[in-house]
Each structure stands twice: as C-alpha cells, then as structure tokens.
Scaffold this motif. Sequence first.
Motif, PDB file in Angstrom:
ATOM      1  N   ALA A   1       0.829  -1.206   0.000  1.00  0.00           N
ATOM      2  CA  ALA A   1       0.000   0.000   0.000  1.00  0.00           C
ATOM      3  C   ALA A   1       0.864   1.258   0.000  1.00  0.00           C
ATOM      4  N   VAL A   2       1.919   1.262   0.800  1.00  0.00           N
ATOM      5  CA  VAL A   2       2.803   2.427   0.876  1.00  0.00           C
ATOM      6  C   VAL A   2       3.494   2.653  -0.465  1.00  0.00           C
ATOM      7  N   VAL A   3       4.034   1.580  -1.049  1.00  0.00           N
ATOM      8  CA  VAL A   3       4.725   1.705  -2.336  1.00  0.00           C
ATOM      9  C   VAL A   3       3.753   2.177  -3.413  1.00  0.00           C
ATOM     10  N   LEU A   4       2.531   1.647  -3.392  1.00  0.00           N
ATOM     11  CA  LEU A   4       1.543   2.029  -4.391  1.00  0.00           C
ATOM     12  C   LEU A   4       1.196   3.512  -4.287  1.00  0.00           C
ATOM     13  N   VAL A   5       0.973   3.996  -3.080  1.00  0.00           N
ATOM     14  CA  VAL A   5       0.626   5.408  -2.887  1.00  0.00           C
ATOM     15  C   VAL A   5       1.771   6.309  -3.335  1.00  0.00           C
ATOM     16  N   ILE A   6       2.987   5.958  -2.937  1.00  0.00           N
ATOM     17  CA  ILE A   6       4.141   6.774  -3.330  1.00  0.00           C
ATOM     18  C   ILE A   6       4.333   6.745  -4.840  1.00  0.00           C
TER      19      ILE A   6
ATOM     20  N   VAL B   1       1.548  10.786 -11.063  1.00  0.00           N
ATOM     21  CA  VAL B   1       0.583  11.835 -11.425  1.00  0.00           C
ATOM     22  C   VAL B   1       1.108  13.239 -11.126  1.00  0.00           C
ATOM     23  N   SER B   2       2.367  13.336 -10.725  1.00  0.00           N
ATOM     24  CA  SER B   2       2.937  14.649 -10.383  1.00  0.00           C
ATOM     25  C   SER B   2       3.116  15.527 -11.609  1.00  0.00           C
TER      26      SER B   2
ATOM     27  N   GLY C   1      11.078  13.603 -14.194  1.00  0.00           N
ATOM     28  CA  GLY C   1      11.887  12.730 -13.342  1.00  0.00           C
ATOM     29  C   GLY C   1      11.056  11.923 -12.365  1.00  0.00           C
ATOM     30  N   PRO C   2      10.219  12.568 -11.553  1.00  0.00           N
ATOM     31  CA  PRO C   2       9.368  11.820 -10.631  1.00  0.00           C
ATOM     32  C   PRO C   2       8.416  10.856 -11.329  1.00  0.00           C
ATOM     33  N   VAL C   3       7.916  11.235 -12.498  1.00  0.00           N
ATOM     34  CA  VAL C   3       7.006  10.354 -13.221  1.00  0.00           C
ATOM     35  C   VAL C   3       7.702   9.046 -13.561  1.00  0.00           C
ATOM     36  N   LYS C   4       8.910   9.138 -14.087  1.00  0.00           N
ATOM     37  CA  LYS C   4       9.641   7.915 -14.445  1.00  0.00           C
ATOM     38  C   LYS C   4       9.994   7.114 -13.207  1.00  0.00           C
ATOM     39  N   ALA C   5      10.401   7.786 -12.140  1.00  0.00           N
ATOM     40  CA  ALA C   5      10.713   7.079 -10.895  1.00  0.00           C
ATOM     41  C   ALA C   5       9.482   6.358 -10.354  1.00  0.00           C
ATOM     42  N   GLY C   6       8.326   7.040 -10.419  1.00  0.00           N
ATOM     43  CA  GLY C   6       7.088   6.407  -9.973  1.00  0.00           C
ATOM     44  C   GLY C   6       6.723   5.211 -10.819  1.00  0.00           C
ATOM     45  N   GLY C   7       6.919   5.314 -12.121  1.00  0.00           N
ATOM     46  CA  GLY C   7       6.644   4.186 -13.004  1.00  0.00           C
ATOM     47  C   GLY C   7       7.505   2.980 -12.681  1.00  0.00           C
ATOM     48  N   LEU C   8       8.790   3.232 -12.443  1.00  0.00           N
ATOM     49  CA  LEU C   8       9.688   2.128 -12.087  1.00  0.00           C
ATOM     50  C   LEU C   8       9.302   1.523 -10.739  1.00  0.00           C
ATOM     51  N   LEU C   9       8.855   2.368  -9.825  1.00  0.00           N
ATOM     52  CA  LEU C   9       8.478   1.888  -8.490  1.00  0.00           C
ATOM     53  C   LEU C   9       7.251   0.979  -8.567  1.00  0.00           C
ATOM     54  N   ILE C  10       6.208   1.408  -9.271  1.00  0.00           N
ATOM     55  CA  ILE C  10       5.019   0.567  -9.343  1.00  0.00           C
ATOM     56  C   ILE C  10       5.254  -0.645 -10.240  1.00  0.00           C
ATOM     57  N   GLY C  11       6.141  -0.514 -11.213  1.00  0.00           N
ATOM     58  CA  GLY C  11       6.513  -1.685 -12.004  1.00  0.00           C
ATOM     59  C   GLY C  11       7.186  -2.748 -11.149  1.00  0.00           C
TER      60      GLY C  11
END
Length: 398
Positions: free
Chosen positions: A179-184, A190-191, A195-205
């Motif tokens: 849940a924490v990883v998904l929210v982050i 959606v920011s 840079g953050p968009v790509k980092a978020g994509g890699l995180l949820i991937g």
Amino acid sequence: MSGRWGWLDGLRAVAVLLVLYAHLTRYVFTDLRAVTGEWLHAGTAGVMLFFLVSGYIIPASLERRGDLRAFWVSRALRLYPMYLVAIAAVVLLAGYRTGEPVTSAVAHATMLPFLLDVPLVTPVLWTLTYEMVFYLLVTALFTVRAHRASAAVAIGLAVLGVVTAPLSGPRAGLVWPAAVVLVIGLGLVVSGRAGPVKAGGLLIGGLVVTLIALGQDPAHRWDGLLILAVMFTGTAIYRADQGQVGWWQPALAGTVVAAGLLINWLAELVVFDALTPRYVTRCVLTLVTFGGAFAVGRLCRHRRTPQWLSWIGVVSYSVYLIHYVLIQIGHRVLLSGLPDPLVAGGYLTAVLGLAWLTHRYVEVPAQRIGRRKRASPPPERQDGPGESPSVKETAWHG
C-alpha cells in the motif's frame, strides 16, 4: 457505447453472461451444468474475454491524451464507486467478518487483495486485482516509453508464465508495504514532472513484479502471468487495428499466448492426475470460446450491436459485481427447492434490475465527473507519442 465501439459492449455482454451462467448453475439447472461443465469452463471463458476487451481499449484511453493524472482519476471514478458499493453490501448484509479489519480494508483499497493474502469480501474481486495490475504495468511502460511494445510484452509474459509455473503462493505481511509503495508510486506518476514520473513508473513496475512473483493465489499459480499476456495481446490487436504495427505482431503474440495457456492448463491437469481426452478438449474449447468470441465481435464491428446485448454490456460492471453479491446474500433462496425456472428468473430479474439502478445512480454520476476532469486542459504531456485517436472510455474489464 454505440457506433464504432459498440461491438465492445456486445463482447462485455457475452462475457458477463458466461460468468452468470457459470455461477448460477451451481444452484439451479445443475444437470445442465454437469453436461456443459465437462466441455467448457464458462466462467474462465467469460473473464478471459473481459481481459481481452480491457487489453484492447484501456491503453488507448491513456495514450489518447498522454495524461497519466487524467487516466488514473478516470479509472478511479470508473471502478471504485461500484466496487465500494458491492463491498459495503456484503459487509452489511452478508455478514463478512475478518480478524484483521483494518488490514483487509487497506488491501481492498489498493484493489490488489487477491495478491496480498487477504480473504476477498466477494470472490469476483479477483479479476479486478488483475485489472489493477494491468493498469499499473501499462503505466510503468508508458513512463519509460515502452508502451508500444505490446506484442513483445505479451510474448515475454507468456514465455515467462510457462517457464516459471507454478508461481509462488501468497505471502503474508505484504499489505502495508504494498500500500505504501503504491501510494508513493502513483503520487509520483501523477505529479506531471518528468523525473518523478519515471521514478514512480519504475516503483510501481517493481511492485507489480514482486506481487506477481510472490503473491499468486493457488487458483492462478499456473496462469497468473498468462492472464496479463492475454490483456497485452488485446492491446497488440488494437495497435494493429490503428495501423501502429503490422498484423504479424498480434498474430504471433496470440499464437504464443494461446499455446502458453494450453501448455499450463494441461500441465495443471497432469498435477491433478486429470489429463483425460475430455478435459483436454475442455481446455481447447474454453480457449476457442473466448478467442473466437473476440474475433467474431471484431469482424462484426461495423454492424449494429443488438440493443439488448449492448445494454447488458453497458451495465456489465454492475452486473458482474451484483450477481455474486446476491448469491452471497440470498443463496438460501437459490437452494430453496423452488422450480429452477422460477428461481433463475427471479434471480436474473433482481440482478438486471439492481444493475440498472446502480449503473444509473452510482456509475453514471461518477463517470460524468471523470468526463469533466478529462475535458479540462491537460498538463504538459509526460510521454510525447500519445497520438492515438479518441476513444470513448467505458471499458472496465473486467
């Protein structure tokens, strides 16, 4: 949906009717089920058809605007209102209980409970877990500009699904970290900043890969990855329809994915010492049913979909959730010993009537909000190549 995309509503109707048949005939017309069940997994065919439809239309709805924020707002407004209504109905009327209510609530809020070792409030929510996983994978690929490789992803998932089957069973203790990883991850996605968009994509991937590898429920240890491969095959077909790729790509992907499904289904039969000619035939017929239905629907896409079929497709999300909630609430009535036609007629009337109400008063208002959000000027595009034509976004699946 009407006009150019009306055939997708027809396919959703066929899918939900197959699922309805599979679940209702556990209680009525059991003799008919005893015959047909030997030759066709109606429920499996229905949900696989839903997955193909989602695979076809969902990425297009993202690429149309290239706006991840609008995509996720729209998806949340499309799925969560009816999802929450169904959960509330079971909790209040069917007596759902759990020893860890907060953890269960968090798991269901992620829409990933099936991969988080949490008992489902209602069994049909398992398909929405795979739907959510697909959205997350599509988002991850979109952020790294790999979203056009749909056929390659489908083939890779199919091969990996065969090589790694059966996958690991569910692991306890994943709910809160997931849940924490998904929210982050989604927050970064959606920011709107590159840079953050790509980092978020890699995180949820990474989250998706972890859950698929470690959290498979025993019911789908053999085909969990192949379900996702089916969805990406639908995406590859869409790309070929739009002239983005050659037809050899979805043809190759479809062949590999179909072969992967058959290999794993047959391997599962071997494990259960059930590899008989009849069950082998059932696997083949199940595959042919959902694949053939999608092919026929696509071939007839320029013809008008019958109004009654289109209507069932429009309300199919409500039908899908409500039909099993009613079974949980009223299974004693289904087993009351009344004549099967009377029970089945009353049940279907209740399902369709309630689906009409919830679609009109729960789904449609939320969709209107989503359309208003999409109508507002989008932020700076995150990808660059989101030039797909406009698609009316009513797909849910699932």
